[in-house]
Design an enzyme around this catalytic site. Structure first.
Site, PDB file in Angstrom:
ATOM      1  N   CYS A 104      51.008  36.635  29.154  1.00 28.84           N
ATOM      2  CA  CYS A 104      49.289  37.064  29.751  1.00 28.84           C
ATOM      3  C   CYS A 104      48.819  35.924  30.253  1.00 28.84           C
ATOM      4  O   CYS A 104      48.883  35.145  31.199  1.00 28.84           O
ATOM      5  CB  CYS A 104      48.734  37.953  29.572  1.00 28.84           C
ATOM      6  SG  CYS A 104      47.620  37.696  28.052  1.00 28.84           S
ATOM      7  N   HIS A 157      43.900  39.853  25.265  1.00 21.86           N
ATOM      8  CA  HIS A 157      45.071  40.169  27.407  1.00 21.86           C
ATOM      9  C   HIS A 157      43.972  39.978  28.337  1.00 21.86           C
ATOM     10  O   HIS A 157      42.950  40.631  28.360  1.00 21.86           O
ATOM     11  CB  HIS A 157      45.998  41.310  27.356  1.00 21.86           C
ATOM     12  CG  HIS A 157      46.624  42.030  28.253  1.00 21.86           C
ATOM     13  ND1 HIS A 157      47.873  41.180  28.281  1.00 21.86           N
ATOM     14  CD2 HIS A 157      46.834  42.643  29.630  1.00 21.86           C
ATOM     15  CE1 HIS A 157      48.810  41.452  29.413  1.00 21.86           C
ATOM     16  NE2 HIS A 157      47.434  42.323  30.238  1.00 21.86           N
ATOM     17  N   HIS A 169      49.861  40.635  36.145  1.00 25.37           N
ATOM     18  CA  HIS A 169      49.809  40.511  34.717  1.00 25.37           C
ATOM     19  C   HIS A 169      50.758  40.528  33.932  1.00 25.37           C
ATOM     20  O   HIS A 169      51.770  40.658  34.762  1.00 25.37           O
ATOM     21  CB  HIS A 169      48.755  41.114  33.614  1.00 25.37           C
ATOM     22  CG  HIS A 169      48.878  43.041  33.299  1.00 25.37           C
ATOM     23  ND1 HIS A 169      49.343  43.212  32.481  1.00 25.37           N
ATOM     24  CD2 HIS A 169      48.722  43.740  34.640  1.00 25.37           C
ATOM     25  CE1 HIS A 169      49.798  44.805  32.563  1.00 25.37           C
ATOM     26  NE2 HIS A 169      49.329  44.910  33.718  1.00 25.37           N
TER      27      HIS A 169
END
Length: 196
Positions: A104, A157, A169
């Protein structure tokens, strides 16, 4: 058994024509060229900027307008959506930075560096600490970072906000994709937004 239909009555000038069960429409004469000339029939008056943009829209705009659930005319950042298109579906790989696999923060760093020409590096925690301004969900703009605390007490994240609560993402389950902040999973773990 054959049903016999009544013959239509002859049409007379100036009279109403009856169609089905009492529905009528007044009879009128056709306009002459002089009548049309006196009315404003300028077609361009009814063409708006958005309808003109819609006519000139590219296929990528239609695709991402549908994914984001926004009007086609609102999808304008070709560089951003071209980047997403190139990376779409790239699998998640912790520490990865290639099309064979990316995580990510690697995806966010690469997108921000390529599309927005901002020098950015670091993992999701470092990116969270690097943002200049914290942003609430209702104040997010295209290019803002969105952070999540998934099964951790700290940021774990990160993604890039697009529009209409959607963000791009690199997910662990499906790789590079677009998700919705209103989905229960993402809503539960959302930790805030940040502007660089």
């Amino acid at each position: 058994m054959t049903v016999k239909r009544p013959e239509p009555a002859p049409v007379q000038q100036g009279r109403k024509t009856t169609f089905i069960e009492g529905i009528t429409t007044p009879r009128y004469n056709h306009h002459t060229a002089a009548d049309v000339g006196s009315r404003n029939v300028n077609i361009s008056r009814n063409i708006t900027r958005s309808s003109a943009n819609l006519e000139n829209a590219q296929s990528w705009q239609f695709k991402y307008a549908q994914l984001l659930d926004v009007p086609v005319e609102d999808v304008l950042n070709h560089k951003l959506y071209n980047f997403i298109e190139e990376w779409w579906g790239t699998p998640y790989r912790m520490g990865g930075k290639t099309r064979d696999g990316i995580d990510c923060s690697g995806f966010v760093n690469m997108l921000v560096n390529t599309v927005f020409q901002l020098s950015l590096a670091g993992n999701s925690v470092q990116l969270y600490n690097a943002v200049q301004k914290r942003v609430s969900a209702r104040d997010l703009h295209e290019g803002d970072l969105v952070f999540f605390k998934i099964h951790h007490r700290r940021i774990s994240h990160v993604g890039i906000y697009l529009e209409n609560d959607k963000f791009v993402h690199a997910s662990t389950s499906a790789g590079v994709m677009i998700s919705d902040l209103k989905e229960p999973y993402w809503k539960r773990y959302f930790a805030g937004g940040g502007r660089l």
